[in-house]
Design a protein around this motif. Sequence first.
Motif, PDB file in Angstrom:
ATOM      1  N   LEU A 334       0.622  -1.121   0.000  1.00 19.11           N
ATOM      2  CA  LEU A 334       0.041   0.173   0.205  1.00 19.11           C
ATOM      3  C   LEU A 334       0.888   1.251  -0.096  1.00 19.11           C
ATOM      4  N   ALA A 335       0.563   2.214  -0.794  1.00 17.42           N
ATOM      5  CA  ALA A 335       1.131   3.347  -1.019  1.00 17.42           C
ATOM      6  C   ALA A 335       0.431   4.465  -0.994  1.00 17.42           C
ATOM      7  N   MET A 336       0.753   5.858  -0.379  1.00 19.17           N
ATOM      8  CA  MET A 336       0.336   7.191  -0.631  1.00 19.17           C
ATOM      9  C   MET A 336       1.042   8.169  -0.922  1.00 19.17           C
ATOM     10  N   SER A 337       0.437   9.084  -2.009  1.00 17.72           N
ATOM     11  CA  SER A 337       1.271  10.077  -2.557  1.00 17.72           C
ATOM     12  C   SER A 337       0.178  11.046  -2.735  1.00 17.72           C
ATOM     13  N   ARG A 338       0.862  12.285  -3.079  1.00 18.62           N
ATOM     14  CA  ARG A 338      -0.062  13.599  -3.375  1.00 18.62           C
ATOM     15  C   ARG A 338       0.244  13.891  -4.762  1.00 18.62           C
ATOM     16  N   VAL A 339      -0.838  14.265  -5.444  1.00 13.56           N
ATOM     17  CA  VAL A 339      -0.918  14.633  -6.942  1.00 13.56           C
ATOM     18  C   VAL A 339      -1.282  16.215  -6.935  1.00 13.56           C
ATOM     19  N   ASN A 340      -0.515  16.851  -7.740  1.00 12.46           N
ATOM     20  CA  ASN A 340      -0.599  18.200  -7.935  1.00 12.46           C
ATOM     21  C   ASN A 340      -0.888  18.544  -9.568  1.00 12.46           C
ATOM     22  N   ASP A 341      -2.057  19.287  -9.988  1.00 13.42           N
ATOM     23  CA  ASP A 341      -2.598  19.204 -11.036  1.00 13.42           C
ATOM     24  C   ASP A 341      -2.027  20.755 -11.911  1.00 13.42           C
ATOM     25  N   LYS A 342      -0.840  21.203 -11.319  1.00 17.69           N
ATOM     26  CA  LYS A 342      -0.324  22.532 -11.897  1.00 17.69           C
ATOM     27  C   LYS A 342       0.215  22.379 -13.092  1.00 17.69           C
ATOM     28  N   GLU A 343       0.754  21.267 -13.546  1.00 18.52           N
ATOM     29  CA  GLU A 343       1.625  20.690 -14.562  1.00 18.52           C
ATOM     30  C   GLU A 343       1.553  19.480 -15.306  1.00 18.52           C
ATOM     31  N   GLY A 349       3.223  18.297  -4.290  1.00 20.88           N
ATOM     32  CA  GLY A 349       2.910  18.191  -2.735  1.00 20.88           C
ATOM     33  C   GLY A 349       1.719  18.758  -2.472  1.00 20.88           C
ATOM     34  N   SER A 350       0.860  19.568  -3.417  1.00 23.96           N
ATOM     35  CA  SER A 350      -0.217  20.337  -2.928  1.00 23.96           C
ATOM     36  C   SER A 350      -1.322  19.994  -3.959  1.00 23.96           C
ATOM     37  N   GLY A 351      -2.303  19.162  -3.524  1.00 19.96           N
ATOM     38  CA  GLY A 351      -3.282  18.541  -4.132  1.00 19.96           C
ATOM     39  C   GLY A 351      -4.026  17.347  -3.414  1.00 19.96           C
ATOM     40  N   THR A 352      -4.645  16.302  -3.991  1.00 19.34           N
ATOM     41  CA  THR A 352      -5.397  15.435  -3.260  1.00 19.34           C
ATOM     42  C   THR A 352      -4.502  14.098  -3.383  1.00 19.34           C
ATOM     43  N   SER A 353      -4.706  13.479  -1.984  1.00 21.70           N
ATOM     44  CA  SER A 353      -3.878  12.196  -1.814  1.00 21.70           C
ATOM     45  C   SER A 353      -4.308  11.177  -3.055  1.00 21.70           C
ATOM     46  N   SER A 354      -3.326  10.418  -3.363  1.00 24.25           N
ATOM     47  CA  SER A 354      -3.484   9.236  -4.127  1.00 24.25           C
ATOM     48  C   SER A 354      -3.523   7.917  -3.355  1.00 24.25           C
ATOM     49  N   VAL A 355      -4.176   6.956  -3.626  1.00 20.93           N
ATOM     50  CA  VAL A 355      -3.699   5.658  -3.003  1.00 20.93           C
ATOM     51  C   VAL A 355      -3.393   4.647  -3.906  1.00 20.93           C
ATOM     52  N   ILE A 356      -2.542   3.941  -3.859  1.00 27.53           N
ATOM     53  CA  ILE A 356      -1.963   2.986  -4.459  1.00 27.53           C
ATOM     54  C   ILE A 356      -1.957   1.330  -3.958  1.00 27.53           C
ATOM     55  N   ILE A 357      -2.779   0.303  -4.237  1.00 26.65           N
ATOM     56  CA  ILE A 357      -2.703  -0.858  -4.049  1.00 26.65           C
ATOM     57  C   ILE A 357      -2.060  -1.860  -4.835  1.00 26.65           C
ATOM     58  N   SER A 358      -1.315  -2.658  -4.409  1.00 26.71           N
ATOM     59  CA  SER A 358      -0.708  -3.861  -4.976  1.00 26.71           C
ATOM     60  C   SER A 358      -0.845  -5.169  -4.391  1.00 26.71           C
ATOM     61  N   PHE A 359      -0.923  -6.025  -5.178  1.00 23.66           N
ATOM     62  CA  PHE A 359      -1.116  -7.598  -4.976  1.00 23.66           C
ATOM     63  C   PHE A 359      -0.003  -8.275  -5.688  1.00 23.66           C
ATOM     64  N   GLY A 360       0.652  -9.303  -5.158  1.00 20.36           N
ATOM     65  CA  GLY A 360       1.753 -10.069  -5.815  1.00 20.36           C
ATOM     66  C   GLY A 360       1.662 -11.472  -5.255  1.00 20.36           C
ATOM     67  N   TYR A 361       1.874 -12.333  -6.451  1.00 21.71           N
ATOM     68  CA  TYR A 361       2.013 -13.773  -6.081  1.00 21.71           C
ATOM     69  C   TYR A 361       2.976 -14.534  -6.859  1.00 21.71           C
ATOM     70  N   SER A 362       3.785 -15.373  -6.111  1.00 18.73           N
ATOM     71  CA  SER A 362       4.857 -16.149  -6.792  1.00 18.73           C
ATOM     72  C   SER A 362       4.797 -17.457  -6.077  1.00 18.73           C
TER      73      SER A 362
END
Length: 364
Positions: A334-343, A349-362
């Motif tokens: 699980l990861a969290m970052s922030r997205v800026n729509d200025k460019e 750093g100034s925007g809405t939080s983004s959530v990233i979810i990953s699953f893996g199986y080996s």
Amino acid sequence: MNRFTLSFFVLLMLLGSLSTMAQVATPKYSNEFLNIGVGARALGMGNVQAAIANDATAGYWNPAGLLSLRQKYNIALMHSELFAGIAKNDFGSFAMPLDTNSALAVSVIRLAVDDIADTRRLQNEYGYIQYDSIRFFSVADYAMLVSYARRSQLIEGLQLGASAKIIYRNVGEFANAYGFGVDAGAQLTRGSWQFGLMAKDVTTTFTAWTHNVEALEEAYQQTGNDLPESTAELTLPRLVFGVGKTFRFNDKLSAILATDLDFTFDGRRNVLLNSDVVSVDPHVGVELAYAKTVFVRGGLNNYQETQSFDGSTTKRMQPNFGVGFTTKGLNFDLAMSRVNDKESNAIAGSGTSSVIISFGYSFN
């Protein structure tokens, strides 16, 4: 094997001349959806992966890392939502070793904004509003990567890889595009140090756009704009150089500290080091591991300098954070970052939080 190694390094030497020749007729930020990144581990570390990618996502980050797969069959899935869920970014990959010296992976990426309202027919010829005439469409970008990696027999610890990618971009019934390109990568291990080099779009990536003029004609005439024409664009090469070092504190606690430098050649970008010829974007990430089971990650990337209305400037970098858990071949990240729509190339750093979810199986 000797011929493969020689061809790879010749290809990298030609990179500079290719970018110079293509500079004149290429747009900035072409196919930029392929530079957002995949996998919660990588995004939680600030997109630092060139030297340390070692799972099924390596087909995207650096195909040379496919030779570090721990099991025979490896699956990676990711879902992330950008701009408070407006855009969906999905990734899936399957990777496996072919033998002790080679590996193969197939990856698919989709970035899309779905359910966009088409209100061109909202008002009928009598001036009445007809809500049932509203149709919905998607703006979606797709890419499929077929990656191959092989271990060098000339230099110990050197791994080489390449990815062929097919691109399809679609704007509802209004336009679509097809493209093709090649990425090439290398990783080198020396003790606790890891080095990586990734050349994206090493041959330049060609993308051809086709517009549905009939669907756009009425709207463009009403607004007084010229109808779009079918066009082609080239994506210039991008070099990513990475370095990572592993620290082992005791039998259970370890850490990886890594950094990547992105070199772009499509003009001046809003990054830390920039010029009209080349721009350099540094990012750094760290991963703490306990018993190779629980992971805590952090990273900084996408340095930006923005100007306010009063003329003052602000410097910022995008913070990222992630956690992971692995057991019996199954991993959840699980990861969290922030997205800026200025460019268009900014994830800051100034925007809405983004959530990233990953699953893996080996598994074997």
